[in-house]
Design a protein around this motif. Structure first.
Motif, PDB file in Angstrom:
ATOM      1  N   GLY A  37       1.272  -1.008  -0.025  1.00  0.00           N
ATOM      2  CA  GLY A  37      -0.056   0.075  -0.198  1.00  0.00           C
ATOM      3  C   GLY A  37       0.719   1.381   0.206  1.00  0.00           C
ATOM      4  O   GLY A  37       0.295   2.448  -0.095  1.00  0.00           O
ATOM      5  N   LEU A  38       2.411   0.999  -0.125  1.00  0.00           N
ATOM      6  CA  LEU A  38       2.947   2.008   0.132  1.00  0.00           C
ATOM      7  C   LEU A  38       3.328   2.455  -1.493  1.00  0.00           C
ATOM      8  O   LEU A  38       3.617   1.695  -1.922  1.00  0.00           O
ATOM      9  N   PRO A  39       3.675   3.743  -2.052  1.00  0.00           N
ATOM     10  CA  PRO A  39       4.456   4.555  -2.985  1.00  0.00           C
ATOM     11  C   PRO A  39       5.437   3.918  -3.474  1.00  0.00           C
ATOM     12  O   PRO A  39       6.165   3.500  -1.830  1.00  0.00           O
ATOM     13  N   PRO A  40       5.710   3.282  -4.792  1.00  0.00           N
ATOM     14  CA  PRO A  40       7.000   3.699  -5.101  1.00  0.00           C
ATOM     15  C   PRO A  40       8.321   4.421  -3.518  1.00  0.00           C
ATOM     16  O   PRO A  40       9.726   3.424  -3.821  1.00  0.00           O
ATOM     17  N   ALA A  41       8.251   5.513  -4.215  1.00  0.00           N
ATOM     18  CA  ALA A  41       8.921   6.417  -3.561  1.00  0.00           C
ATOM     19  C   ALA A  41       9.645   6.112  -1.827  1.00  0.00           C
ATOM     20  O   ALA A  41      10.680   6.150  -1.562  1.00  0.00           O
ATOM     21  N   VAL A  42       8.168   5.606  -1.510  1.00  0.00           N
ATOM     22  CA  VAL A  42       8.436   5.832   0.073  1.00  0.00           C
ATOM     23  C   VAL A  42       9.433   4.417   0.312  1.00  0.00           C
ATOM     24  O   VAL A  42      10.244   4.591   0.755  1.00  0.00           O
ATOM     25  N   VAL A  43       9.434   3.495  -0.702  1.00  0.00           N
ATOM     26  CA  VAL A  43       9.826   1.845  -0.632  1.00  0.00           C
ATOM     27  C   VAL A  43      11.290   2.486  -1.216  1.00  0.00           C
ATOM     28  O   VAL A  43      12.760   2.203   0.115  1.00  0.00           O
ATOM     29  N   ASN A  46      13.237   4.060   1.469  1.00  0.00           N
ATOM     30  CA  ASN A  46      13.686   3.631   3.058  1.00  0.00           C
ATOM     31  C   ASN A  46      14.749   2.690   2.946  1.00  0.00           C
ATOM     32  O   ASN A  46      15.054   2.599   3.879  1.00  0.00           O
ATOM     33  N   ARG A  47      14.178   2.421   2.081  1.00  0.00           N
ATOM     34  CA  ARG A  47      15.521   0.927   1.111  1.00  0.00           C
ATOM     35  C   ARG A  47      17.095   1.061   1.598  1.00  0.00           C
ATOM     36  O   ARG A  47      17.350   0.757   2.273  1.00  0.00           O
ATOM     37  N   THR A  48      16.623   2.601   0.587  1.00  0.00           N
ATOM     38  CA  THR A  48      18.202   3.400   0.962  1.00  0.00           C
ATOM     39  C   THR A  48      18.393   3.892   2.080  1.00  0.00           C
ATOM     40  O   THR A  48      19.692   3.338   2.414  1.00  0.00           O
ATOM     41  N   ASP A  51      20.232   0.856   3.767  1.00  0.00           N
ATOM     42  CA  ASP A  51      21.412   0.145   2.562  1.00  0.00           C
ATOM     43  C   ASP A  51      22.374   1.337   3.685  1.00  0.00           C
ATOM     44  O   ASP A  51      23.402   0.426   3.982  1.00  0.00           O
ATOM     45  N   ARG A  52      21.988   2.254   3.797  1.00  0.00           N
ATOM     46  CA  ARG A  52      23.369   2.714   4.177  1.00  0.00           C
ATOM     47  C   ARG A  52      23.782   3.240   5.725  1.00  0.00           C
ATOM     48  O   ARG A  52      24.310   3.209   6.140  1.00  0.00           O
ATOM     49  N   GLN A  53      22.749   2.729   6.372  1.00  0.00           N
ATOM     50  CA  GLN A  53      22.755   2.878   7.828  1.00  0.00           C
ATOM     51  C   GLN A  53      23.664   1.222   8.006  1.00  0.00           C
ATOM     52  O   GLN A  53      24.274   1.229   8.690  1.00  0.00           O
TER      53      GLN A  53
END
Length: 58
Positions: A37-43, A46-48, A51-53
């Motif tokens: 239900g989330l928009p692609p930009a949010v996903v 959040n993943r990016t 990954d940085r963390q």
């Protein structure tokens, strides 16, 4: 039988603006069932960030 168009624009700049608005809506506001239900930009962002963390910890 002719082809019916949903939108017609008088200029290329109108078409470019409308296309840009649709892409922004699609990526930032439209929910997607494949993303829970989330928009692609949010996903994506959040993943990016996750990954940085993980890279900072490693």
């Amino acid at each position: 039988m002719g082809v019916g168009y949903l939108h017609t624009w008088d200029t290329g700049s109108q078409a470019k603006a409308a296309t840009g608005a649709w892409v922004t809506f699609y990526n930032h506001r439209r929910s997607h069932t494949a993303h829970g239900g989330l928009p692609p930009a949010v996903v994506y962002f959040n993943r990016t960030e996750t990954d940085r963390q993980a890279q900072a910890i490693a």
